[in-house]
Enzyme design. Structure first.
Site, PDB file in Angstrom:
ATOM      1  CG  ASP A   1     -45.984 -10.506  44.696  1.00 57.39           C
ATOM      2  OD1 ASP A   1     -46.291  -9.898  43.869  1.00 57.39           O
ATOM      3  OD2 ASP A   1     -44.994 -10.542  45.185  1.00 57.39           O
TER       4      ASP A   1
ATOM      5  CG  ASP B   1     -42.215  -5.703  41.775  1.00 60.69           C
ATOM      6  OD1 ASP B   1     -41.308  -5.635  41.057  1.00 60.69           O
ATOM      7  OD2 ASP B   1     -43.141  -5.938  40.491  1.00 60.69           O
TER       8      ASP B   1
ATOM      9  CG  ASP C   1     -43.485  -8.581  48.800  1.00 64.08           C
ATOM     10  OD1 ASP C   1     -44.551  -8.883  47.565  1.00 64.08           O
ATOM     11  OD2 ASP C   1     -43.297  -7.531  48.558  1.00 64.08           O
TER      12      ASP C   1
END
Ligand SMILES: O=P(O)(O)OC[C@H]1O[C@H](O[C@H]2O[C@H](CO)[C@@H](O)[C@H](O)[C@H]2O)[C@H](O)[C@@H](O)[C@@H]1O
Length: 385
Positions: A118, A120, A312
């Site tokens: 991922d 960000d 996240d």
């Protein structure tokens, strides 16, 4: 974890609108009128929905928005309140991927590791301004090194071009717009990328492009008055950020977003880290993107692959769940300092730990290759002696 479910209380809003508005029932059809009297009707509709939304519902909504990305202050307060026991229990369930590194690489024996990252909050730290979420040069080097050893994909909620501008590595696969815009590498670094899936381009939501353009404009118009709100067009989806919005305005912002999205029955809203994600209601998410990429790489239904996914956010849970479904064939790693309900098996605290994990993987792979070369040389030597 109810990761894919709409976090904003959907039923209350929809019911309120359906009973109070002249545009109730089918709501405003697509494409909705962009200006003129229709707009007044929609605003009335929105206000009526807001008026009928109960206080309890609002509190729940704000709580959910608050929980979407705990701040340092809140984390410190939680620690002071003695919730470190909860943290320890959570860590026992989702141990550090660094602590369990040997276990993870042992699981890859005889298998091809495929890396999914991922962006960000995983490769770049979370910052207030989404346009300034740069990754460090050392992180870029780590990702480049990983991609030399394993097929590697970036899977992001961002528009593919934008995430590419941040990552700047042409040898990776990119799945932007929460997996709805997938492209193979422009240049190959690992042998695998050379032979498989290089030219892949997959956009399962392309018919939604005009709708996303429209809803973006509507969201910009409707949130213009909310100080700190930011609308980001991510091509096949739209983000409405509230990280810089005063908490007092969160509930009304959420109502506004829901009100606008209700005009587009083919779209839905989910919640990420201090952000509303508006996207097509198609059965496609980061989990499906992971599956698609594995298939494109020639690993459909394969037992000789070990996908490793690091993320996240709530949208990453779709990928973690997908890995769980591939029994024993995947490693889900959640990046979080705080206990969160998750389908990931392991955890890392922050992007710095992600980088450490990536570098350890590279080192381990290089060592394994060197050992293999030595063994082969010794065997050849034995055969000729
Ligand atoms: O799937 P991701 O790569 O994690 O993208 C999810 C969203 O990330 C970005 O927003 C998040 O990061 C921003 C910068 O640190 C932060 O300001 C924001 O509060 C976070 O939600 C991005 O701007 C969104 O478009 C992505 O959907």
């Amino acid at each position: 974890m109810a990761q894919t479910s709409v976090v904003v209380p959907e039923v209350g809003m929809a019911a309120a609108a359906a009973t109070a508005c002249p545009c109730s029932g089918s709501l405003v059809p697509y494409p909705p009128p962009r200006a003129g009297p229709g707009m007044t009707v929609r605003r009335k509709c929105l206000r009526a929905a807001q008026a009928e939304l109960g206080a309890g519902l609002l509190n729940g909504l704000v709580e959910s928005m608050r929980a979407s990305s705990p701040t340092h202050a809140r984390a410190a307060a939680a620690l002071a309140a003695g919730v470190d026991e909860e943290h320890a229990a959570w860590m026992a369930k989702h141990p550090s991927a660094l602590g369990k590194f040997e276990e993870i690489v042992a699981a890859s024996k005889g298998k091809q590791i495929v890396m999914f990252l991922d962006y960000d909050g995983t490769l770049s730290p979370i910052v207030n301004d989404p346009d300034a979420a740069f990754m460090s040069e050392t992180m870029r080097m780590a990702v480049r090194s990983v991609a030399k050893q394993f097929p590697t994909a970036i899977v992001s909620g961002r528009c593919r071009d934008k995430v590419f501008e941040f990552v700047k590595l042409a040898e990776l696969y990119y799945a932007g717009s929460h997996g709805m815009d997938i492209k193979g590498p422009a240049k190959s670094s690992s042998g695998h990328a050379k032979s498989k899936a290089k030219g892949v381009l997959f956009q399962p939501a392309s018919e939604f492009l005009p709708m996303i353009e429209q809803v973006t404009q509507r969201l910009i118009e409707e949130t213009r008055h909310v100080r700190g709100a930011k609308v980001e067009n991510n091509k096949f989806c739209v983000s409405v950020h509230f990280r810089c919005v005063d908490e007092k305005s969160w509930a009304s912002l959420a109502e506004t977003v829901k009100g606008v999205v209700r005009e587009y029955p083919k779209l839905r809203v989910s919640q990420g880290r201090m952000v509303f994600e508006v996207r097509p209601s198609i059965k496609w998410d980061k989990g499906k993107a992971l599956e698609f990429l594995l298939e494109s790489l020639g690993f459909a239904e394969c037992s000789n692959v070990l996908p490793v996914y690091i993320g996240d956010d709530r949208t990453d849970e779709d990928a973690f769940r997908m890995l769980r479904q591939r029994t024993g064939q995947g490693v889900g790693i959640l990046v979080s300092k705080h206990p969160k309900e998750t389908s990931a098996s392991f955890s890392l605290q922050e992007p710095a730990e992600v980088m450490e994990f990536l570098l350890r993987l590279v080192e381990w792979k290089q060592l394994s290759k060197a050992r293999l070369r030595l063994r082969r040389r010794a065997a050849d030597h034995g055969a000729t002696a």
